[in-house]
Design a protein around this motif. Sequence first.
Motif, PDB file in Angstrom:
ATOM      1  N   ASP A  83       0.830  -1.281   0.057  1.00 22.38           N
ATOM      2  CA  ASP A  83       0.028  -0.097  -0.157  1.00 22.38           C
ATOM      3  C   ASP A  83       0.902   1.041  -0.076  1.00 22.38           C
ATOM      4  OD1 ASP A  83      -2.359  -1.209  -0.027  1.00 22.38           O
ATOM      5  OD2 ASP A  83      -2.723  -1.192   2.182  1.00 22.38           O
ATOM      6  N   GLU A  84       1.837   1.248   1.001  1.00 28.67           N
ATOM      7  CA  GLU A  84       2.792   2.460   0.830  1.00 28.67           C
ATOM      8  C   GLU A  84       3.700   2.673  -0.339  1.00 28.67           C
ATOM      9  OE1 GLU A  84       5.639   3.226   4.394  1.00 28.67           O
ATOM     10  OE2 GLU A  84       6.744   2.492   2.767  1.00 28.67           O
ATOM     11  N   LEU A  85       3.935   1.636  -0.916  1.00 31.60           N
ATOM     12  CA  LEU A  85       4.731   1.641  -2.307  1.00 31.60           C
ATOM     13  C   LEU A  85       3.910   2.108  -3.426  1.00 31.60           C
ATOM     14  CD1 LEU A  85       6.527  -1.776  -1.924  1.00 31.60           C
ATOM     15  CD2 LEU A  85       7.739   0.278  -2.091  1.00 31.60           C
ATOM     16  N   THR A  86       2.523   1.896  -3.309  1.00 31.61           N
ATOM     17  CA  THR A  86       1.733   2.148  -4.669  1.00 31.61           C
ATOM     18  C   THR A  86       0.551   3.005  -4.377  1.00 31.61           C
ATOM     19  OG1 THR A  86       0.233   0.208  -4.226  1.00 31.61           O
ATOM     20  CG2 THR A  86       2.188  -0.148  -5.363  1.00 31.61           C
ATOM     21  N   SER A  87       0.790   3.964  -3.427  1.00 32.96           N
ATOM     22  CA  SER A  87      -0.098   5.065  -3.227  1.00 32.96           C
ATOM     23  C   SER A  87       0.270   6.413  -3.586  1.00 32.96           C
ATOM     24  CB  SER A  87      -0.567   5.186  -1.803  1.00 32.96           C
ATOM     25  OG  SER A  87      -1.285   6.264  -1.509  1.00 32.96           O
ATOM     26  N   VAL A  88       0.066   6.961  -4.815  1.00 35.51           N
ATOM     27  CA  VAL A  88       0.369   8.290  -5.286  1.00 35.51           C
ATOM     28  C   VAL A  88       0.470   9.431  -4.356  1.00 35.51           C
ATOM     29  CG1 VAL A  88       0.060   9.903  -6.937  1.00 35.51           C
ATOM     30  CG2 VAL A  88      -0.086   7.589  -7.643  1.00 35.51           C
ATOM     31  N   ASN A  89      -0.963   9.432  -3.656  1.00 39.70           N
ATOM     32  CA  ASN A  89      -1.140  10.366  -2.717  1.00 39.70           C
ATOM     33  C   ASN A  89      -0.165  10.562  -1.309  1.00 39.70           C
ATOM     34  OD1 ASN A  89      -3.082  11.673  -4.073  1.00 39.70           O
ATOM     35  ND2 ASN A  89      -4.623  10.417  -3.242  1.00 39.70           N
ATOM     36  N   ALA A  90       0.009   8.918  -0.840  1.00 39.35           N
ATOM     37  CA  ALA A  90       0.952   9.024   0.208  1.00 39.35           C
ATOM     38  C   ALA A  90       2.317   9.171  -0.089  1.00 39.35           C
ATOM     39  CB  ALA A  90       0.815   7.352   0.876  1.00 39.35           C
ATOM     40  N   LEU A  91       2.899   8.944  -1.466  1.00 42.29           N
ATOM     41  CA  LEU A  91       4.243   8.943  -1.777  1.00 42.29           C
ATOM     42  C   LEU A  91       4.401  10.456  -2.022  1.00 42.29           C
ATOM     43  CD1 LEU A  91       4.293   6.365  -4.507  1.00 42.29           C
ATOM     44  CD2 LEU A  91       5.872   6.392  -2.403  1.00 42.29           C
ATOM     45  N   LEU A  92       3.556  11.249  -2.526  1.00 40.10           N
ATOM     46  CA  LEU A  92       3.638  12.731  -2.717  1.00 40.10           C
ATOM     47  C   LEU A  92       3.639  13.435  -1.373  1.00 40.10           C
ATOM     48  CD1 LEU A  92       1.450  13.434  -5.773  1.00 40.10           C
ATOM     49  CD2 LEU A  92       4.012  13.142  -5.456  1.00 40.10           C
ATOM     50  N   ALA A  93       2.942  12.884  -0.381  1.00 40.54           N
ATOM     51  CA  ALA A  93       2.924  13.556   0.883  1.00 40.54           C
ATOM     52  C   ALA A  93       3.928  13.468   1.738  1.00 40.54           C
ATOM     53  CB  ALA A  93       1.693  13.005   1.796  1.00 40.54           C
ATOM     54  N   SER A  94       4.730  12.187   1.797  1.00 42.04           N
ATOM     55  CA  SER A  94       5.983  11.866   2.445  1.00 42.04           C
ATOM     56  C   SER A  94       7.160  12.544   1.797  1.00 42.04           C
ATOM     57  CB  SER A  94       6.192  10.249   2.308  1.00 42.04           C
ATOM     58  OG  SER A  94       7.388   9.984   2.786  1.00 42.04           O
ATOM     59  N   ALA A  95       6.858  12.706   0.459  1.00 46.60           N
ATOM     60  CA  ALA A  95       7.997  13.451  -0.279  1.00 46.60           C
ATOM     61  C   ALA A  95       8.049  14.913   0.206  1.00 46.60           C
ATOM     62  CB  ALA A  95       7.988  13.390  -1.659  1.00 46.60           C
ATOM     63  N   GLU A  96       6.954  15.510   0.659  1.00 50.07           N
ATOM     64  CA  GLU A  96       6.587  16.755   0.915  1.00 50.07           C
ATOM     65  C   GLU A  96       7.164  17.148   2.343  1.00 50.07           C
ATOM     66  OE1 GLU A  96       2.848  18.220   0.112  1.00 50.07           O
ATOM     67  OE2 GLU A  96       3.078  18.121  -1.994  1.00 50.07           O
ATOM     68  N   LYS A  97       7.170  16.164   3.097  1.00 45.35           N
ATOM     69  CA  LYS A  97       7.289  16.122   4.601  1.00 45.35           C
ATOM     70  C   LYS A  97       8.737  15.747   4.994  1.00 45.35           C
ATOM     71  CE  LYS A  97       2.263  15.304   5.828  1.00 45.35           C
ATOM     72  NZ  LYS A  97       1.484  14.540   6.404  1.00 45.35           N
ATOM     73  N   CYS A  98       9.391  14.996   4.362  1.00 46.84           N
ATOM     74  CA  CYS A  98      10.495  14.211   4.839  1.00 46.84           C
ATOM     75  C   CYS A  98      11.705  15.146   5.049  1.00 46.84           C
ATOM     76  CB  CYS A  98      11.050  13.225   3.828  1.00 46.84           C
ATOM     77  SG  CYS A  98      11.887  13.563   2.239  1.00 46.84           S
ATOM     78  N   GLY A  99      11.767  16.548   4.369  1.00 44.99           N
ATOM     79  CA  GLY A  99      12.816  17.288   4.555  1.00 44.99           C
ATOM     80  C   GLY A  99      13.893  17.290   3.763  1.00 44.99           C
TER      81      GLY A  99
END
Length: 326
Positions: A83-99
């Motif tokens: 689910d984590e590997l294949t969710s566009v929204n989760a991937l983009l949200a994590s990229a914005e927050k990771c620093g």
Amino acid sequence: MAKAKAVTAWYLERYHGSPEDVGVVTMFTDPGRVGNFAVSLASLEAEEPDALFRVLVATTMFQRRQDVQIMRVLRGIGPRDVDELTSVNALLASAEKCGCEAVLSLDGILTRCDLRKDDLRQGTCDLAPSVACLPKRHAVLLKRYGHFGKVPTALALNLKAHGATDLAALRRGCIDATGSPAAAAECLEEALCKSWRVSDKISAMYLSMLSNPDLWPGRAPWTDGLDWTRWVVVDSNVDLFLEWLGYDGFGTYAARREFVCAVAKQINLTSMKAGLQPFNPRIVQQAGFLFMSAANRRSTDRDCSKESGACERCPKVISRACPLKR
């Protein structure tokens, strides 16, 4: 042509339309083969965004390793991780927050991210080694080269860069922006290939799954508006097939694709199996791929090598080249 026709007939009799065919849509709907990456045929037919993206992530894995090995890796990844590997929204949200600035854009992840694995096989980099980003985690999950961890996030960023909310929207955008199915197909292929580790082969494998009418049990959802005859999948097994046919042209992907299409134009598939398109290069290519793929053939009981006396019944024009017989 005698060799190509004989191998195509062998494939149509043995593998075409069967659950054991490799690299086609039915493989990605089978949990027994791709584990939690499997999606339903109905979800792909309905162009559900999550299903389309999940299959694309899984497809990128099929390079430089045997298919049976990649399927084993996919089956070993748990549902929450998939689910984590294949969710566009989760991937983009994590990229914005990771620093890390390198994962904020497609250009950044392509040119600035230096992801790799360290001596302990954990994800690391020089740009932001202390940042616990998803690409570092995915480098471990996917069990490939360290930089493979960039694949899911890069795919999501690629959609964002093209102003598309999902892959179906990307397809529609290419159709709307061009004047012909051929131009739309080229546009869509080019767009996918801008992502990390998406090559001509990977894009052709993915796009043909969704558009080729002879590889879909029913009518493929992306057949209309795209020149699906463009997409053939050239890998090391297909190269063996082409060499056996006598191909001695340039080694570019486009040149090999052109040769497969030239061969396919001389094979009327409708006369070989009812219901098929008369011209379909992907079917001829798939025949050569499976015939030369010893690992895939050994993994199934469907293969003729498992039948007593099959080699004696096989046409001599192809039996001498059989990789299992050798």
